[in-house]
Design an enzyme around this catalytic site. Structure first.
Site, PDB file in Angstrom:
ATOM      1  N   SER A   1    -152.650 -16.319  -7.726  1.00 46.93           N
ATOM      2  CA  SER A   1    -151.898 -17.132  -8.686  1.00 46.93           C
ATOM      3  C   SER A   1    -152.755 -18.285  -9.204  1.00 46.93           C
ATOM      4  O   SER A   1    -152.698 -18.636 -10.388  1.00 46.93           O
ATOM      5  CB  SER A   1    -150.633 -17.682  -8.019  1.00 46.93           C
ATOM      6  OG  SER A   1    -149.859 -16.641  -7.466  1.00 46.93           O
TER       7      SER A   1
ATOM      8  N   GLY B   1    -146.482 -13.058  -3.555  1.00 46.11           N
ATOM      9  CA  GLY B   1    -145.437 -12.874  -2.551  1.00 46.11           C
ATOM     10  C   GLY B   1    -144.542 -14.098  -2.456  1.00 46.11           C
ATOM     11  O   GLY B   1    -145.009 -15.231  -2.568  1.00 46.11           O
TER      12      GLY B   1
ATOM     13  N   ASP C   1    -153.464 -19.097   3.994  1.00 44.50           N
ATOM     14  CA  ASP C   1    -154.885 -18.736   3.851  1.00 44.50           C
ATOM     15  C   ASP C   1    -155.567 -19.433   2.677  1.00 44.50           C
ATOM     16  O   ASP C   1    -156.610 -18.982   2.202  1.00 44.50           O
ATOM     17  CB  ASP C   1    -155.020 -17.218   3.696  1.00 44.50           C
ATOM     18  CG  ASP C   1    -154.243 -16.668   2.503  1.00 44.50           C
ATOM     19  OD1 ASP C   1    -153.453 -17.425   1.885  1.00 44.50           O
ATOM     20  OD2 ASP C   1    -154.416 -15.474   2.186  1.00 44.50           O
TER      21      ASP C   1
ATOM     22  N   THR D   1    -147.463 -19.540   0.174  1.00 40.63           N
ATOM     23  CA  THR D   1    -147.743 -18.244   0.768  1.00 40.63           C
ATOM     24  C   THR D   1    -147.559 -18.334   2.271  1.00 40.63           C
ATOM     25  O   THR D   1    -148.011 -19.304   2.891  1.00 40.63           O
ATOM     26  CB  THR D   1    -149.176 -17.761   0.452  1.00 40.63           C
ATOM     27  OG1 THR D   1    -149.507 -16.662   1.304  1.00 40.63           O
ATOM     28  CG2 THR D   1    -150.201 -18.852   0.657  1.00 40.63           C
TER      29      THR D   1
ATOM     30  N   ARG E   1    -146.082  -9.236  -9.646  1.00 37.57           N
ATOM     31  CA  ARG E   1    -147.526  -9.194  -9.887  1.00 37.57           C
ATOM     32  C   ARG E   1    -147.746  -8.611 -11.275  1.00 37.57           C
ATOM     33  O   ARG E   1    -147.004  -7.743 -11.723  1.00 37.57           O
ATOM     34  CB  ARG E   1    -148.227  -8.361  -8.812  1.00 37.57           C
ATOM     35  CG  ARG E   1    -147.935  -8.891  -7.405  1.00 37.57           C
ATOM     36  CD  ARG E   1    -148.737  -8.173  -6.343  1.00 37.57           C
ATOM     37  NE  ARG E   1    -148.281  -8.521  -5.003  1.00 37.57           N
ATOM     38  CZ  ARG E   1    -148.598  -9.618  -4.341  1.00 37.57           C
ATOM     39  NH1 ARG E   1    -149.400 -10.506  -4.921  1.00 37.57           N
ATOM     40  NH2 ARG E   1    -148.147  -9.845  -3.131  1.00 37.57           N
TER      41      ARG E   1
ATOM     42  N   ARG F   1    -152.784  -9.159   6.462  1.00 36.25           N
ATOM     43  CA  ARG F   1    -153.810  -8.123   6.275  1.00 36.25           C
ATOM     44  C   ARG F   1    -155.209  -8.700   6.428  1.00 36.25           C
ATOM     45  O   ARG F   1    -156.079  -8.084   7.018  1.00 36.25           O
ATOM     46  CB  ARG F   1    -153.660  -7.473   4.887  1.00 36.25           C
ATOM     47  CG  ARG F   1    -152.492  -6.523   4.775  1.00 36.25           C
ATOM     48  CD  ARG F   1    -152.566  -5.700   3.509  1.00 36.25           C
ATOM     49  NE  ARG F   1    -152.553  -6.531   2.319  1.00 36.25           N
ATOM     50  CZ  ARG F   1    -151.450  -6.923   1.693  1.00 36.25           C
ATOM     51  NH1 ARG F   1    -150.270  -6.537   2.163  1.00 36.25           N
ATOM     52  NH2 ARG F   1    -151.496  -7.679   0.625  1.00 36.25           N
TER      53      ARG F   1
ATOM     54  N   ASP G   1    -153.767 -17.516  -3.725  1.00 36.39           N
ATOM     55  CA  ASP G   1    -155.073 -17.593  -4.378  1.00 36.39           C
ATOM     56  C   ASP G   1    -155.129 -16.815  -5.681  1.00 36.39           C
ATOM     57  O   ASP G   1    -155.753 -17.250  -6.648  1.00 36.39           O
ATOM     58  CB  ASP G   1    -156.186 -17.135  -3.417  1.00 36.39           C
ATOM     59  CG  ASP G   1    -155.960 -15.732  -2.890  1.00 36.39           C
ATOM     60  OD1 ASP G   1    -154.865 -15.177  -3.098  1.00 36.39           O
ATOM     61  OD2 ASP G   1    -156.887 -15.186  -2.260  1.00 36.39           O
TER      62      ASP G   1
ATOM     63  N   ASP H   1    -149.027 -16.715   4.470  1.00 34.59           N
ATOM     64  CA  ASP H   1    -150.267 -16.436   5.188  1.00 34.59           C
ATOM     65  C   ASP H   1    -151.064 -17.693   5.550  1.00 34.59           C
ATOM     66  O   ASP H   1    -151.946 -17.639   6.410  1.00 34.59           O
ATOM     67  CB  ASP H   1    -151.172 -15.512   4.371  1.00 34.59           C
ATOM     68  CG  ASP H   1    -150.633 -14.095   4.296  1.00 34.59           C
ATOM     69  OD1 ASP H   1    -150.011 -13.651   5.269  1.00 34.59           O
ATOM     70  OD2 ASP H   1    -150.824 -13.440   3.264  1.00 34.59           O
TER      71      ASP H   1
END
Length: 319
Positions: A105, A11, A129, A125, A72, A171, A103, A127
């Protein structure tokens, strides 16, 4: 090292262009040629390479998205796909690679490093995360985008005395919801990491109305439940008029904040430094104002810890 490549994968995130700019210009400053690889790992397989110069990254530090595009690639997950990518890199004489992404990637970067291609990961990212880094490129911008939206939603929520559920991205990670919720003073923050009781959510809403509050804002990470289902339950329990706002991909776009631009620039430059020094299979991270280095192998073995201290503070401040 005479020639390196840079790609963005997964993303997109605001600040990726600042990182690309730093990779290109820091490389050229050190006498290293740079090739941009378009559309992530699929670009590696298709040999979609373009030589970068100083002008290639002019006037991009303030732009969202990524000038190299991103995609992707299921093909790269196969041995045949990886073999094609490595052949193309060798044909172009590219000895090292800077991978900007999340992650997934980084797993690709680690696979390349095991096969002799020096690879350094830069966390990009929204996120936030990725473990072993306090922040990832794009997260600060995404949070500010949500806060700006909530500020405007709060005005109309007050005027109409309504409850608003603002669904944000996440998500599997509730970081955007948590940080934006604290910054915007949300009454409830619902995240996938922490189970919640809808009756307790409604109780907090009603307690607020009883003491004279004119509205209620709920920040919901998409992984914590469907916003329309949650809104329906709140209406059934409380009888209050509830509105749903799904911010969606607006959180990925826009001009990156100063924080994201500076951090991305530092990370991109450090990635080049590591490649020049002969390092591989590392991630460049950010901790307590400093750039830190972590083995990529550790990244895929650990999940980032959710900030329970901040979550508990949010509950206290929203009583």
């Amino acid at each position: 090292m005479k020639r390196i490549g840079v790609l963005t994968s997964g993303g997109d995130a605001p600040g990726m262009n600042a990182a690309i700019r730093a990779v290109v210009r820091h490389s050229i400053f050190n006498g290293v040629e740079v090739y941009g690889i378009k559309k992530g790992y699929q670009g590696l397989i298709n040999a979609d390479f373009v030589k970068m110069d100083l002008g290639s990254v002019g006037d991009i530090i303030h732009r969202g998205g990524t000038i190299l595009r991103t995609a992707r690639s299921e093909e790269f997950k196969t041995e045949e796909g990886i073999a094609k990518a490595i052949k193309n890199l060798k044909d172009y004489g590219i000895e090292g690679l800077v991978v900007i992404g999340g992650d997934g990637s980084f797993r690709g970067a680690y696979e390349l490093s095991k096969r002799g291609i020096a690879a350094i990961g830069v966390p990009g990212t929204i996120d936030n995360d990725i473990p072993y880094t306090e922040y990832t490129i794009g997260f600060d911008t995404a949070v500010n985008t949500v806060v700006e939206a909530v500020n405007k939603i709060r005005d109309t929520a007050t005027s109409h005395e309504r409850t608003f559920i603002v669904e944000v991205m996440g998500r599997e990670s509730g970081n955007i919801a948590l940080y934006a919720g604290v910054a915007s003073g949300a009454e409830n923050i619902l995240v996938p990491e922490i189970p919640y009781d809808i009756n307790e959510v409604c109780k907090k809403i009603m307690n607020g109305y009883k003491r004279g509050k004119l509205h209620s804002i709920i920040i919901l990470a998409e992984g914590a439940g469907h916003s329309f289902d949650v809104g329906k339950k709140i209406h059934e329990i409380t009888g209050l008029e509830t509105r749903i706002i799904v911010l969606g991909h607006v959180q990925r776009g826009g001009t990156p904040t100063a924080f994201d631009r500076i951090m991305a620039s530092r990370m991109g430059a450090k990635a080049v430094e590591l490649l020049i020094k002969g390092e591989t299979a590392k991630m460049v991270g950010y901790s307590r104002g400093e750039i830190v280095i972590t083995d990529l192998e550790k990244i895929k073995e650990k999940k980032k810890t959710f900030n329970m201290e901040l979550y508990e503070l949010a509950n206290i401040l929203s009583i």
